[in-house]
Design a protein around this motif. Structure first.
Motif, PDB file in Angstrom:
ATOM      1  N   ALA A 181     -35.919 113.040  16.588  1.00 31.21           N
ATOM      2  CA  ALA A 181     -34.768 112.137  16.558  1.00 31.21           C
ATOM      3  C   ALA A 181     -33.491 112.929  16.284  1.00 31.21           C
ATOM      4  N   PHE A 182     -33.636 114.013  15.511  1.00 28.67           N
ATOM      5  CA  PHE A 182     -32.462 114.786  15.096  1.00 28.67           C
ATOM      6  C   PHE A 182     -31.839 115.559  16.262  1.00 28.67           C
ATOM      7  N   LEU A 183     -32.591 115.634  17.365  1.00 29.93           N
ATOM      8  CA  LEU A 183     -32.128 116.388  18.528  1.00 29.93           C
ATOM      9  C   LEU A 183     -31.350 115.502  19.507  1.00 29.93           C
TER      10      LEU A 183
ATOM     11  N   PRO B 102     -18.793 114.334  22.607  1.00 32.94           N
ATOM     12  CA  PRO B 102     -19.348 114.236  21.248  1.00 32.94           C
ATOM     13  C   PRO B 102     -18.844 113.012  20.488  1.00 32.94           C
ATOM     14  N   PHE B 103     -17.578 112.677  20.659  1.00 31.68           N
ATOM     15  CA  PHE B 103     -17.037 111.534  19.927  1.00 31.68           C
ATOM     16  C   PHE B 103     -17.757 110.241  20.318  1.00 31.68           C
ATOM     17  N   LEU B 104     -18.001 110.090  21.629  1.00 33.53           N
ATOM     18  CA  LEU B 104     -18.687 108.888  22.115  1.00 33.53           C
ATOM     19  C   LEU B 104     -20.118 108.840  21.565  1.00 33.53           C
TER      20      LEU B 104
ATOM     21  N   LYS C 295     -18.673 117.860  14.319  1.00 31.41           N
ATOM     22  CA  LYS C 295     -18.418 119.306  14.244  1.00 31.41           C
ATOM     23  C   LYS C 295     -19.683 120.108  14.514  1.00 31.41           C
ATOM     24  N   ASP C 296     -20.822 119.600  14.066  1.00 24.48           N
ATOM     25  CA  ASP C 296     -22.078 120.329  14.278  1.00 24.48           C
ATOM     26  C   ASP C 296     -23.173 119.329  14.631  1.00 24.48           C
TER      27      ASP C 296
ATOM     28  N   LYS D  79     -30.775 121.150  13.526  1.00 28.32           N
ATOM     29  CA  LYS D  79     -30.956 121.577  12.148  1.00 28.32           C
ATOM     30  C   LYS D  79     -29.961 120.874  11.218  1.00 28.32           C
ATOM     31  N   PHE D  80     -28.702 120.837  11.662  1.00 24.26           N
ATOM     32  CA  PHE D  80     -27.679 120.226  10.824  1.00 24.26           C
ATOM     33  C   PHE D  80     -27.925 118.721  10.663  1.00 24.26           C
ATOM     34  N   VAL D  81     -28.220 118.063  11.797  1.00 28.06           N
ATOM     35  CA  VAL D  81     -28.439 116.610  11.748  1.00 28.06           C
ATOM     36  C   VAL D  81     -29.636 116.289  10.857  1.00 28.06           C
TER      37      VAL D  81
END
Ligand SMILES: [Zn+2]
Length: 581
Positions: free
Chosen positions: A422-424, A436-438, A538-539, A543-545
């Motif tokens: 899911a994080f991907l 990315p904003f959308l 931003k990221d 991994k970050f998510v």
């Protein structure tokens, strides 16, 4: 036979490997040597029997030492025509089980790796090339149970009888399709599949045979091999049932027919494709009575349920379900749709294929040759004034673009993404060209999932050694930390790992001696609050998510899987297997 003497160089080598793993003492080993010598058995048989709780590790060591692979038999389905290649008495006497056949190779599990006489016997008796696997005496006992299954025997008898009758008829395949033996054979294959709870039947031609395989609880299992001469008659029979063109052999064909068995009405989705060896058929078995979809029944834990129920109330945005093919994404989507299906909302779907009919929902089927794709279908649906849209899958930039823009302009959109976690999801959408904003602003909820097999309730027993289970998984699964974490979320009542009773299925008639019956999902559920959305902008790396979601309280699929093992729904092996996929 090689004599077993203490001090023999060979045994020393074996001892060195065992010593390196620190699982037995030198005294344990000497004891086993003595017993082996006295009883005339092989030392590895004695070791595996005397130290059952280390049997996995021991088999691994034996496998290294004798350079043959190891095998566990208890969770396998072994087709009767395979196991019966040698009679039960001989299997018992020599402690061997034939568990698989592939072309001219026959796979044998043995407890004595140096018993070449028996292997020669099997070779002579079957005329096939034996491939040797080492196992434990306990596993052979499990294997022997698979000889006693009357239903299987009845099925084999019908198949053998109708095969002989068909071959004696000397009619064209098209004519045979209307004769009793082929009709009986095809019906028994479908009935057998239904009684084994199979979801699919595969009929596959090889250069010399027709292999029938069933998908049961997600895994393909070989059921029977038939003479190649029957292929065209069987395929013609299926084409007849599914109203397909019998004389079309070069183009793929899709169809559908209904089948009734044991008070169940089954829709059979049929796909026939040409291959080098002849037509290959896949039958998908669908219960027409709309399945009762409930989030709890799918296995969502209390923590995730709460989040999902809250998030699906939002009138617009996108809900994504992620996972590989066969991970149960569609079932989750249908369950969410059913929860959202109320008279005052207009729900439209574009699917490939439509797996279940939902009352009051406008469902449209993708038809690529006719130009009806996910993206073009979605465009048409948007003109139908929908409140809620379901798109079977987002797999290209065009579909992603339309779906996310629809989500931004006041629609609730549900779809799936083919990612491993899911994080991907954000990264995948952005790689498809979504700004990315959308992606971060319209995504309400992401559910990542896999299916694991459920322990059979008919034969559930506690593991004989709990300490072995906790030892095996304590380190690589961070069991103690995870138990603490699940306890702090109020998902388990017991915070002490040592008092948890882990269970497994030992195999019974109900589960066809596999120890498993049915499946359940393991999930990871991700939502972003406003602050998190800003940082994901931003990221958006996996991994970050993941780190961000975990710090906000999300459980990963592995953690949810551990919860399900503790609750007795499945086993650690299942969870690890499913998550590795
Ligand atoms: Zn069972």
């Amino acid at each position: 036979m090689i004599s077993i003497l203490s001090g023999d160089n060979k045994q020393n080598g074996l001892w060195e490997l065992i010593e390196r793993d620190k699982i037995l003492t030198r005294d344990n080993f000497r004891d086993a040597e003595k017993t082996a010598k006295k009883s005339g058995r092989h030392i590895v048989e004695v070791l595996a029997e005397q130290h059952e709780k280390h049997v996995d590790k021991l088999l691994h060591i034996f496998s290294q030492y004798y350079k043959i692979p190891s095998i566990m038999l208890r969770n396998r389905i072994i087709a009767p025509y395979i196991i019966n290649l040698i009679p039960k008495e001989i299997a018992e006497q020599h402690s061997i089980i034939i568990f698989k056949k592939l072309g001219q190779d026959v796979y044998i599990a043995v407890t004595n790796p140096e018993n070449s006489q028996t292997v020669d016997f099997v070779k002579k008796k079957t005329g096939l090339e034996p491939k040797i696997f080492i196992t434990s005496p306990q596993e052979i006992t499990h294997g022997l149970k698979k000889y006693q299954n009357e239903l299987e025997d009845e099925f084999s008898r019908i198949i053998q009888k109708s095969t002989a009758e068909t071959l004696a008829l000397h009619a064209s395949p098209e004519r045979l399709a209307e004769h009793v033996p082929i009709i009986t054979m095809m019906n028994s294959i479908i009935e057998r599949a239904l009684s084994l709870r199979a979801s699919d039947i595969h009929l596959e031609p090889t250069d010399s045979q027709v292999v029938i395989r069933f998908r049961v609880d997600g895994l393909l299992q070989q059921i029977v091999e038939l003479p190649k001469e029957l292929l065209r008659a069987l395929v013609s029979r299926i084409k007849l049932m599914a109203h397909l063109k019998i004389d079309e052999h070069r183009m793929p064909q899709d169809g559908r027919f209904n089948f009734s068995f044991a008070n169940r009405d089954i829709a059979v989705r049929t796909s026939v494709i040409p291959t080098l060896n002849g037509s290959k058929v896949v039958l998908r078995l669908l219960d027409t009575k709309e399945q009762l979809f409930h989030l709890r029944g799918l296995g969502f834990n209390g923590h995730d349920l709460h989040i999902i129920k809250k998030e699906i109330q939002r009138p617009h945005g996108i809900i994504l379900v992620t996972g590989p093919t066969g991970s149960g994404k569609t079932t989750t989507l249908y369950t969410l749709l059913r929860m959202l299906n109320k008279e005052e909302v207009n729900i439209c779907t574009i699917e490939d294929p439509i797996e279940y009919g939902l009352e009051g929902v406008n469902q449209m089927q993708v038809n690529t040759p006719a130009g009806l794709t996910f993206s073009s279908g979605l465009r048409s649906l948007l003109r139908q004034d929908p409140n809620i849209l379901m798109v079977g899958e987002i797999r290209d930039a065009d579909t992603a673009d339309i779906a996310l823009n629809a989500a931004m302009t006041g629609h609730l959109v549900l779809s799936t993404l083919h990612t491993n976690s899911a994080f991907l999801a954000f990264q995948r959408l952005i790689e498809m060209g979504v700004p990315p904003f959308l992606a971060t602003s319209v995504t309400n909820l992401i559910i990542g999932q896999r299916l694991v097999r459920r322990i059979c309730d008919g034969c559930r027993i506690p593991y004989r050694s709990m300490s072995k289970i906790t030892e095996t998984y304590a380190d690589n699964l961070h069991l103690r930390e995870n138990v603490e974490k699940l306890y702090s979320r109020k998902l388990i009542e017991n915070r002490s790992l040592d008092s948890i009773k882990f269970t497994h299925g030992q195999g019974c008639k109900k589960c066809n001696f596999t120890g498993f019956r049915g499946r359940i999902g393991v999930y990871e559920v991700v939502t972003l609050d406003t602050d998190s959305s800003t940082s994901v902008l931003k990221d958006y790396s996996e991994k970050f998510v993941r780190t961000l979601a975990q710090s906000n309280g999300a459980l990963t699929m592995l953690e949810d899987g551990i919860l399900k093992v503790i609750q007795g729904a499945t086993t650690f092996e299942e969870v690890l297997r499913a998550i590795k996929e």
